[in-house]
Design an enzyme around this catalytic site. Sequence first.
Site, PDB file in Angstrom:
ATOM      1  N   LYS A   1       0.836  -1.209   0.000  1.00  0.00           N
ATOM      2  CA  LYS A   1       0.000   0.000   0.000  1.00  0.00           C
ATOM      3  C   LYS A   1       0.868   1.254   0.000  1.00  0.00           C
ATOM      4  O   LYS A   1       0.629   2.195  -0.767  1.00  0.00           O
ATOM      5  CB  LYS A   1      -0.922   0.005   1.214  1.00  0.00           C
ATOM      6  N   ASN A   2       1.875   1.296   0.885  1.00  0.00           N
ATOM      7  CA  ASN A   2       2.667   2.519   1.033  1.00  0.00           C
ATOM      8  C   ASN A   2       3.545   2.798  -0.181  1.00  0.00           C
ATOM      9  O   ASN A   2       3.996   3.928  -0.363  1.00  0.00           O
ATOM     10  CB  ASN A   2       3.507   2.447   2.312  1.00  0.00           C
TER      11      ASN A   2
ATOM     12  N   CYS B   1      -5.496   8.945   8.183  1.00  0.00           N
ATOM     13  CA  CYS B   1      -5.647   8.624   9.605  1.00  0.00           C
ATOM     14  C   CYS B   1      -4.991   9.701  10.462  1.00  0.00           C
ATOM     15  O   CYS B   1      -3.883  10.143  10.166  1.00  0.00           O
ATOM     16  CB  CYS B   1      -4.985   7.277   9.920  1.00  0.00           C
TER      17      CYS B   1
ATOM     18  N   ARG C   1       1.376  15.686  12.038  1.00  0.00           N
ATOM     19  CA  ARG C   1       2.235  15.183  10.959  1.00  0.00           C
ATOM     20  C   ARG C   1       2.486  16.343   9.993  1.00  0.00           C
ATOM     21  O   ARG C   1       1.913  16.401   8.908  1.00  0.00           O
ATOM     22  CB  ARG C   1       1.568  13.999  10.254  1.00  0.00           C
ATOM     23  N   PRO C   2       3.341  17.279  10.380  1.00  0.00           N
ATOM     24  CA  PRO C   2       3.548  18.468   9.564  1.00  0.00           C
ATOM     25  C   PRO C   2       4.214  18.135   8.234  1.00  0.00           C
ATOM     26  O   PRO C   2       4.922  17.131   8.110  1.00  0.00           O
ATOM     27  CB  PRO C   2       4.469  19.335  10.429  1.00  0.00           C
TER      28      PRO C   2
ATOM     29  N   ASP D   1       4.036   1.355  11.790  1.00  0.00           N
ATOM     30  CA  ASP D   1       2.778   0.793  11.298  1.00  0.00           C
ATOM     31  C   ASP D   1       2.498  -0.604  11.846  1.00  0.00           C
ATOM     32  O   ASP D   1       1.383  -1.116  11.695  1.00  0.00           O
ATOM     33  CB  ASP D   1       2.769   0.747   9.767  1.00  0.00           C
TER      34      ASP D   1
ATOM     35  N   ILE E   1       7.977   7.505  16.398  1.00  0.00           N
ATOM     36  CA  ILE E   1       7.533   8.141  15.143  1.00  0.00           C
ATOM     37  C   ILE E   1       6.230   8.906  15.384  1.00  0.00           C
ATOM     38  O   ILE E   1       6.116  10.088  15.071  1.00  0.00           O
ATOM     39  CB  ILE E   1       7.332   7.096  14.033  1.00  0.00           C
TER      40      ILE E   1
ATOM     41  N   ARG F   1      -9.209   0.777   3.811  1.00  0.00           N
ATOM     42  CA  ARG F   1      -8.264   1.682   3.157  1.00  0.00           C
ATOM     43  C   ARG F   1      -6.937   0.992   2.852  1.00  0.00           C
ATOM     44  O   ARG F   1      -6.222   1.393   1.939  1.00  0.00           O
ATOM     45  CB  ARG F   1      -7.976   2.894   4.060  1.00  0.00           C
TER      46      ARG F   1
END
Length: 418
Positions: free
Chosen positions: A22-23, A116, A121-122, A305, A327, A397
């Site tokens: 997916k990523n 999500c 998460r800038p 993850d 993270i 997703r």
Amino acid sequence: MQKLRIRGGKKLQGEVTINGAKNSTVALIPAAVLADSEVVLEGVPDIQDVYSLLDILNDFNVKTEFNDGTLKIDPTHMVSIPMPTGKIQSLRASYYFMGATLSKFGHGVIGLPGGCFLGPRPIDQHLKAFRMLGADVTEEYGVVTLKSDQGLKGGRIYMDVVSVGATINAILGSVCAKGKTVIENAAREPEIIDVVTLLNKMGAKIKGAGTNVIRIEGVDQLHGTNHTIIPDRIEAGTYITAAVAMGRGVKVNNVLYEHIESYIAKLDEMGAKLEIGEDYVFVHPQDTLTMPTIKTLPYPGFATDLQQPITPLLLLAEGRGSITDTIYPQRVKHIPELNRMGANIKVDGDIIRLEGPCKLSGAPVEASDLRAGACLVIAGLIAEGETTISGVTNILRGYANIVSKLQALGADIEMIED
């Protein structure tokens, strides 16, 4: 409303095959639009994030065809249009269209992405990279406007923090910039190597993917190609975890061990019995597990993850342990749901503290995000009684055919309409 219903306690046995990552996929699709002709991606997972990206491509007048894991992307007649709101905000990975449109058209207007919520998460490192390439970048009211009237020029980009998304966006912005670009303190994840492999097949000149220094020599044009996506290491870790928890002999196919080496090492430390093959992991039954201490880190460390999917397994282990997610420290929304099922977990600042073994009982719970959903599915498989999981769209997703895959292993799981 769709919900998952799981009647727990069933042993799992058989084989399951892992999809393409997916990523990787969510970055490969925006990267493909940089070509001047058709790009074919194979091994594309049948997940909601892919369909969201295809909707966005349709708005850009990019032709797509998606059948049985093969996605054809034809950007020949792609047009540049502003995307300040709407579909572009439906998933986190839409920010890759910043680098793609800036590189292809010299400008872009992209709304800040959704996805999500895992705490702050800038995207400051993304925007810094574009500025270092000579782009004029403004951010107002949740909309990023990018311009490079004089054309992008190669430069030195130093990432203040290791970021997969910012590294990929910097690559997308640099690949057609004039001259040479050096990205330092780059992320090293396998998905970055996958994106670079595709771009190099398209005619890019990129070296160093998989290391912390990536060197790019800009090219004038990129062309179409074919590419097979790497296996999904997070999906692999999820099914391996379920097999360790409830397996009576489960073979997980299409796995690259080197991509999940740190995860497997932690399972070994717990006492899991695993057989590592060339492209599979076989999970043998085991009697007892030992509670570990886990700390997530950038690749090749323990993946953030996989923090949530492994948590229910820890509840079967003996002793006290902790999880520290360096993270996303705020990635803890699965904890109250597990406690509702009978877990004994406390969040102490940035540390998750566990004590086991715990006996889980079925309960109504909610998947607040993708990996929290995977966590609750595994918890439901372990628990006595019936678990119903709402927030199913978050799970869909990122996990293709999760219900049928688990059913094939013997799980009592089904999708219901509430």
